[in-house]
Scaffold this motif. Sequence first.
Motif, PDB file in Angstrom:
ATOM      1  N   UNK A   9       0.844  -1.205   0.000  1.00 42.81           N
ATOM      2  CA  UNK A   9       0.000   0.000   0.000  1.00 42.81           C
ATOM      3  C   UNK A   9       0.880   1.256   0.000  1.00 42.81           C
ATOM      4  N   UNK A  11       3.938   1.586  -1.060  1.00 41.96           N
ATOM      5  CA  UNK A  11       4.628   1.744  -2.350  1.00 41.96           C
ATOM      6  C   UNK A  11       3.674   2.313  -3.409  1.00 41.96           C
ATOM      7  N   UNK A  12       2.428   1.840  -3.407  1.00 42.93           N
ATOM      8  CA  UNK A  12       1.450   2.364  -4.374  1.00 42.93           C
ATOM      9  C   UNK A  12       1.223   3.862  -4.156  1.00 42.93           C
ATOM     10  N   UNK A  16       2.094   6.460  -7.156  1.00 44.84           N
ATOM     11  CA  UNK A  16       1.013   7.186  -7.819  1.00 44.84           C
ATOM     12  C   UNK A  16       1.013   8.677  -7.453  1.00 44.84           C
ATOM     13  N   UNK A  17       1.362   9.000  -6.205  1.00 47.97           N
ATOM     14  CA  UNK A  17       1.406  10.424  -5.824  1.00 47.97           C
ATOM     15  C   UNK A  17       2.585  11.114  -6.508  1.00 47.97           C
ATOM     16  N   UNK A  19       3.790  10.497  -9.213  1.00 48.46           N
ATOM     17  CA  UNK A  19       3.567  10.591 -10.654  1.00 48.46           C
ATOM     18  C   UNK A  19       2.675  11.786 -11.029  1.00 48.46           C
ATOM     19  N   UNK A 200     -10.660   9.460  -2.290  1.00 43.56           N
ATOM     20  CA  UNK A 200     -10.643   8.897  -3.648  1.00 43.56           C
ATOM     21  C   UNK A 200     -11.039   7.418  -3.616  1.00 43.56           C
ATOM     22  N   UNK A 201     -10.500   6.689  -2.643  1.00 45.15           N
ATOM     23  CA  UNK A 201     -10.822   5.259  -2.562  1.00 45.15           C
ATOM     24  C   UNK A 201     -12.303   5.043  -2.254  1.00 45.15           C
TER      25      UNK A 201
END
Lengths: 400, 297
Positions: A9, A11-12, A16-17, A19, A200-201
């Motif tokens: 979690x 790492x994601x 994504x942030x 990016x 967002x989730x």
Amino acid sequence: MSWRLVREVAWREIVTRARTKAFRLITGILVVVSIAVPIITALLPDGGDDLRDVTIGLVDVDQATEEQISAFAAGSLNVTFNDLTGSTVEQVDQALSDGEIDLALEPGPTLVWNRATDFEIANIVYSVLQQQEVLVKGRALGLDQTAIAELLTPAVLQERFADEADESDELVATVASIGLMAAFIIPQVFGQLALLSVVEEKSTRVIEVLLNHIRPRTLLLGKVIGIGVLAVVQLVVVVGGMIAALALTNAIDVPAAIWRFVPIILVSILGGLAIYNTLFALLGSLISRQEDASQVMLPIFIPIMAGLFVGQAAIIGNAETTLMKALTLFPLTAPMLLPVRVARDAIAPWEVGLSLALLVLGVWLLIRIAGRVYEFTLLHTGSPVSWSQLARLSRGAALD
Amino acid sequence: MTDGLRATGLHKSFGDVAALRGIDLEVPRGQLSGFLGPNGAGKTTTMRGILGLVAMDAGKVTWEGHPIGEDDRRHIGYMPQERGLYPRMKVHEHIAYMGRLAGLDRTTASRRASEWAERVGLSDRGDDLIQELSTGNQQRVQLAVALVHEPVLMILDEPFAGLDPIAVATLSEVMAEQVARNVSVVFSSHQLELVQDLAEQVTIVAAGETQATGTVSELRSRSPNRLLEIQWNGTIPDWSPPDSEPREAPAGVSRFVVPAATDAGALVASAAAAGRVSAISFEPPGLDEVFLELVSQ
């Protein structure tokens, strides 16, 4: 708790942030600014001697007096002369009122001002005239040049301060300000990222799929750690860029003593990130739409602003008040106040230890409570969860 | 046939609203089950209850004979009704990420993500962000996410909604493949013809209660009505059977819903007397008729 899932979690979140255009743009701007400031400082001209300009009108004054005034003023004033030989009183007054000269020296000798006396230049002129007087009178008394020179040797006056303001004061203020502002800004900026990530989730309903594989507390912890790591990476990149630029340019003389405060500043930032990321993520679980974010975030700014104001007061004032001591132990304000009190040497080692222990305990408790609340609120949609419902969930009760 | 999924007596209220008032649902291993009901019947709440996303007030859910637990739920593939994807993740990375959360190692998750992206027709979109895909393609990603960890139970909430015919065919194939792999698959849908074609077993719910369960042919035969279809040779006569309800029919054909107890022989004789009959059928109604009968009770 599965640490493998926490890592996934986290790492994601980082990938994504990091990016997003917004994150890259802000990081880029911060890096450019942190590198540019030392470089620009190094490239800029010195800016001269920064001495104040004073123009003196000389009415029938000899060359020796002019040279002596110049010599006396050297290093403290930038004196220029305007030869007004033969001018009338009216002409001198006119030159003063027109601003052509700041003062005039007339025979007599008389100093003429437009309105107010400038004591700095007045003292210089007085000293010159006094010296000339001593010289004349000494010669009249039959003293030789050596004796006269001895007479003119200025007295040595030393100074002593009861509360000495030296270089270390400036260092303390700098360290305290850096620590306070870093612990004020970084956790709330990245905490809001944590909040938006949770919202967002929920709004995309991906949470329904996630909870099939991962416990709410694991998800929360991964999010808090991931966004915290992202903050630290950004900080390291920005500060690293600045240190490299400073080392290359030698533009700003960084006192070596500043490095001993780095650990407490870093610990404060990490503590602030841990507690505020958790708190913001918890608040994010109470709402389903980004539009409701400001509504739930409002209470969190009370401790943040309290920490800032009390910290600012402590940088310049008393850093050992009861309020200051109490707020240093309160986990939501401790990250901002610890660096201030440590920099000002206004805290005992045991207080630092207790404050950090309470901060860690606060983070642990908050993650436990948030995990419990999270289980119920993550799938809650529609109107935000009320504060009374939140209080009930924190105690372990279920929502209707 | 082993137990598979069994939900019995599920009850759930939200405040004063009773969403589930006794739902029973069975999905044996290796079977494709349709879960039908009008909007608000409790299908999604039931599915969330099975997944543990909503705590039930009463009732129990078992998998292979034991109460379903956290470990069992890790082996469920779930497609929510409202698509649950991260808009700013890339297709391949998203599928692989969900695989890793489900317990796959990085290499396997990445390999399976590639395989499933290809299987659902998105092999050339692996590096695209989810938010750049059409709704239909996002649904394909959702399917890949549900399958990447090779689940033993698939719960698909309205999987066909918004799909084009090609995507419907792909999804139907994939579901059939999973059933062949002994996976239990339950899906909800309002496309009754599709359900009739795909599902071996159907459960129909309404107002939070299970109204009927069985194979499509069982449900049809249990209907209190029959569908009478007569193809006329020439002009359609002004004729209708007693206690019947007419239904829309193509040119030259009459359709009626009649009570199941109606004497078919007498009907044929009556019709033949009224006009020139070229063909006649008397059979249980289709799933759509059965559905309407059950949910309007």
